[in-house]
Design a protein around this motif. Structure first.
Motif, PDB file in Angstrom:
ATOM      1  N   LYS A  17      58.850  72.847  55.682  1.00  0.00           N
ATOM      2  CA  LYS A  17      58.427  73.174  54.324  1.00  0.00           C
ATOM      3  C   LYS A  17      59.645  73.358  53.424  1.00  0.00           C
ATOM      4  N   ASP A  18      59.521  72.880  52.196  1.00  0.00           N
ATOM      5  CA  ASP A  18      60.579  73.009  51.194  1.00  0.00           C
ATOM      6  C   ASP A  18      60.062  73.960  50.116  1.00  0.00           C
ATOM      7  N   GLU A  19      60.470  75.214  50.189  1.00  0.00           N
ATOM      8  CA  GLU A  19      59.922  76.216  49.273  1.00  0.00           C
ATOM      9  C   GLU A  19      60.225  75.899  47.814  1.00  0.00           C
ATOM     10  N   ALA A  20      61.404  75.330  47.545  1.00  0.00           N
ATOM     11  CA  ALA A  20      61.750  74.978  46.164  1.00  0.00           C
ATOM     12  C   ALA A  20      60.805  73.907  45.629  1.00  0.00           C
ATOM     13  N   ALA A  21      60.484  72.942  46.473  1.00  0.00           N
ATOM     14  CA  ALA A  21      59.565  71.881  46.053  1.00  0.00           C
ATOM     15  C   ALA A  21      58.157  72.439  45.845  1.00  0.00           C
ATOM     16  N   ILE A  22      57.726  73.292  46.753  1.00  0.00           N
ATOM     17  CA  ILE A  22      56.386  73.879  46.652  1.00  0.00           C
ATOM     18  C   ILE A  22      56.244  74.694  45.368  1.00  0.00           C
ATOM     19  N   LYS A  23      57.290  75.455  45.029  1.00  0.00           N
ATOM     20  CA  LYS A  23      57.246  76.272  43.809  1.00  0.00           C
ATOM     21  C   LYS A  23      57.207  75.425  42.546  1.00  0.00           C
ATOM     22  N   ALA A  24      57.689  74.179  42.642  1.00  0.00           N
ATOM     23  CA  ALA A  24      57.728  73.299  41.469  1.00  0.00           C
ATOM     24  C   ALA A  24      56.393  72.622  41.173  1.00  0.00           C
ATOM     25  N   ILE A  25      55.428  72.766  42.072  1.00  0.00           N
ATOM     26  CA  ILE A  25      54.100  72.189  41.823  1.00  0.00           C
ATOM     27  C   ILE A  25      53.427  72.981  40.716  1.00  0.00           C
ATOM     28  N   SER A  26      52.942  72.305  39.693  1.00  0.00           N
ATOM     29  CA  SER A  26      52.287  72.997  38.584  1.00  0.00           C
ATOM     30  C   SER A  26      51.066  73.762  39.088  1.00  0.00           C
ATOM     31  N   PRO A  27      50.887  74.993  38.629  1.00  0.00           N
ATOM     32  CA  PRO A  27      49.704  75.765  39.035  1.00  0.00           C
ATOM     33  C   PRO A  27      48.404  75.112  38.572  1.00  0.00           C
ATOM     34  N   ASP A  28      48.513  74.199  37.621  1.00  0.00           N
ATOM     35  CA  ASP A  28      47.323  73.504  37.119  1.00  0.00           C
ATOM     36  C   ASP A  28      46.961  72.279  37.956  1.00  0.00           C
ATOM     37  N   PHE A  29      47.877  71.866  38.850  1.00  0.00           N
ATOM     38  CA  PHE A  29      47.604  70.673  39.647  1.00  0.00           C
ATOM     39  C   PHE A  29      46.656  71.011  40.788  1.00  0.00           C
ATOM     40  N   LYS A  30      45.620  70.213  40.926  1.00  0.00           N
ATOM     41  CA  LYS A  30      44.641  70.396  41.991  1.00  0.00           C
ATOM     42  C   LYS A  30      44.683  69.190  42.925  1.00  0.00           C
ATOM     43  N   PHE A  31      45.015  69.427  44.181  1.00  0.00           N
ATOM     44  CA  PHE A  31      45.038  68.337  45.149  1.00  0.00           C
ATOM     45  C   PHE A  31      43.623  67.831  45.396  1.00  0.00           C
ATOM     46  N   VAL A  32      43.502  66.546  45.702  1.00  0.00           N
ATOM     47  CA  VAL A  32      42.193  65.939  45.955  1.00  0.00           C
ATOM     48  C   VAL A  32      41.442  66.739  47.009  1.00  0.00           C
ATOM     49  N   THR A  33      42.134  67.062  48.080  1.00  0.00           N
ATOM     50  CA  THR A  33      41.580  67.903  49.138  1.00  0.00           C
ATOM     51  C   THR A  33      42.551  69.050  49.368  1.00  0.00           C
ATOM     52  N   PRO A  34      42.117  70.283  49.196  1.00  0.00           N
ATOM     53  CA  PRO A  34      43.017  71.423  49.401  1.00  0.00           C
ATOM     54  C   PRO A  34      43.710  71.357  50.761  1.00  0.00           C
ATOM     55  N   GLY A  35      45.014  71.548  50.745  1.00  0.00           N
ATOM     56  CA  GLY A  35      45.772  71.535  51.987  1.00  0.00           C
ATOM     57  C   GLY A  35      46.218  70.162  52.447  1.00  0.00           C
ATOM     58  N   LYS A  36      45.819  69.131  51.693  1.00  0.00           N
ATOM     59  CA  LYS A  36      46.187  67.768  52.076  1.00  0.00           C
ATOM     60  C   LYS A  36      46.894  67.044  50.926  1.00  0.00           C
ATOM     61  N   PHE A  37      47.784  66.137  51.275  1.00  0.00           N
ATOM     62  CA  PHE A  37      48.462  65.275  50.313  1.00  0.00           C
ATOM     63  C   PHE A  37      47.850  63.889  50.484  1.00  0.00           C
ATOM     64  N   THR A  38      46.958  63.523  49.576  1.00  0.00           N
ATOM     65  CA  THR A  38      46.217  62.267  49.679  1.00  0.00           C
ATOM     66  C   THR A  38      47.006  61.160  48.999  1.00  0.00           C
ATOM     67  N   VAL A  39      47.488  60.238  49.806  1.00  0.00           N
ATOM     68  CA  VAL A  39      48.403  59.196  49.330  1.00  0.00           C
ATOM     69  C   VAL A  39      47.806  57.812  49.554  1.00  0.00           C
ATOM     70  N   ALA A  40      47.748  57.020  48.492  1.00  0.00           N
ATOM     71  CA  ALA A  40      47.294  55.637  48.597  1.00  0.00           C
ATOM     72  C   ALA A  40      48.453  54.756  49.037  1.00  0.00           C
ATOM     73  N   ASN A  41      48.155  53.768  49.878  1.00  0.00           N
ATOM     74  CA  ASN A  41      49.182  52.846  50.348  1.00  0.00           C
ATOM     75  C   ASN A  41      48.556  51.488  50.606  1.00  0.00           C
ATOM     76  N   ASN A  42      49.256  50.453  50.162  1.00  0.00           N
ATOM     77  CA  ASN A  42      48.806  49.085  50.414  1.00  0.00           C
ATOM     78  C   ASN A  42      49.592  48.516  51.601  1.00  0.00           C
ATOM     79  N   PRO A  43      48.943  48.338  52.756  1.00  0.00           N
ATOM     80  CA  PRO A  43      49.655  47.855  53.945  1.00  0.00           C
ATOM     81  C   PRO A  43      49.892  46.347  53.875  1.00  0.00           C
ATOM     82  N   TRP A  44      50.860  45.939  53.052  1.00  0.00           N
ATOM     83  CA  TRP A  44      51.017  44.509  52.774  1.00  0.00           C
ATOM     84  C   TRP A  44      52.001  43.790  53.676  1.00  0.00           C
TER      85      TRP A  44
END
Length: 313
Positions: free
Chosen positions: A44-71
């Protein structure tokens, strides 16, 4: 993006075949196994975590939902189970998720679908070889993580030792992709050479990776100029070629690849901090080395740097 779309699945199939036929060490290094337990992981990177805006809501709490094109490998492709997505971008997505204290939820998508998905909040981010452009910056925020690089590759015993500027390709037979950024660049280099009284180049086009290899190895072509990532990967797997120069995909400007998030969502700065800390602790470098992409490394991540200009600007 500076990708050679016509190679597509043929490249993937050829490289998978190379994995099966290549050396044991290469196969181990570039395994397309669905077992991702050996991915490089981060704390965990505490500095990075603290930089997340309190207004930002992840798609699923506790998860980082990332789109990727497996090309295409090594950037991203399907593993041998045809379900699990593996490659450099998925590995970097895992590192960023770890740094943000989240579980990675990687979602395979068609290239055309990620803009709407990120804009609508269906995905927290896209990490899929997306180049920063001024047009895209109107709708998205960016955290850079790799240079958009095109590579010049020659056969291993070629007398060509370096290609850095237009005069270095004068009189050569050059393979490239029709309708791509790299074609535009090499044709402009040729125009400059001819105007300077140098020999013209001979541009060659092939519909698949195998045909290009068959032209390069016996000397029917002198050099291939296409996206560095796929050529570097193929070189490491099959051997027989070497890198003799790189050019930015945005030449004469510098083009960079970035994690892409919704404009003003409040996540980009946190991702940038995470990437910079991953660069400092060496985890970032481990991933690029694993996929033979050291030539595309950035020294520092930046939020919303200058992007490639809009067409006509």
């Amino acid at each position: 993006m500076s990708r050679l779309s016509v190679f597509g699945t043929v490249v993937a199939a050829t490289i998978v075949a190379g994995l099966l036929l290549g050396s044991a060490s290469a196969a181990e290094k570039f395994s397309l196994s669905p077992d991702i337990s050996n991915r490089v992981r981060a704390s965990k990177d505490e500095a990075a975590i603290k930089a997340i805006s309190p207004d930002f809501k992840f798609v699923t709490p506790g998860k980082f939902t990332v789109a990727n094109n497996p090309w295409d490998p090594p950037i991203a492709t399907y593993a041998t189970d045809a379900k699990t997505v593996v490659g450099a971008d998925p590995d970097l997505a895992q590192l960023i998720a770890d740094a943000l204290g989240l579980q990675l939820e990687l979602v395979p998508v068609a290239w055309e679908d990620w803009p709407l998905g990120v804009s609508s909040g269906k995905y927290d981010a896209v990490l899929s070889n997306v180049t920063v452009t001024e047009a895209r910056k109107e709708k998205f925020d960016f955290s850079t993580y790799r240079r958009d690089v095109l590579g010049f590759y020659v056969k291993s015993d070629s007398k060509i030792g370096s290609i850095k500027e237009p005069k270095d390709v004068a009189g050569l037979k050059v393979i490239t992709g029709a309708g791509t950024n790299q074609e535009k660049i090499i044709l402009e280099w040729d125009r400059q050479n001819v105007a300077a009284g140098l020999k013209p180049i001979e541009v060659q086009y092939y519909d698949d990776r195998a045909a290009a290899d068959l032209a390069l190895q016996p000397g029917r072509a002198d050099v291939e100029f296409n996206p560095n990532a796929t050529l570097s990967y193929s070189s490491a797997i099959k051997g027989g070629t070497k890198l003799v120069g790189t050019v930015s995909g945005g030449w004469p400007l510098t083009a960079e690849i970035a994690v892409t998030t919704r404009k003003g969502a409040g996540l980009a700065d946190a991702v940038t901090i995470a990437i910079n800390d991953l660069i400092k602790d060496g985890k970032y470098g481990e991933v690029l080395k694993r996929w033979n992409l050291e030539a595309e490394a950035v020294e520092q991540s930046a939020t919303n740097p200058a992007g490639l200009p809009k067409s006509g600007s």
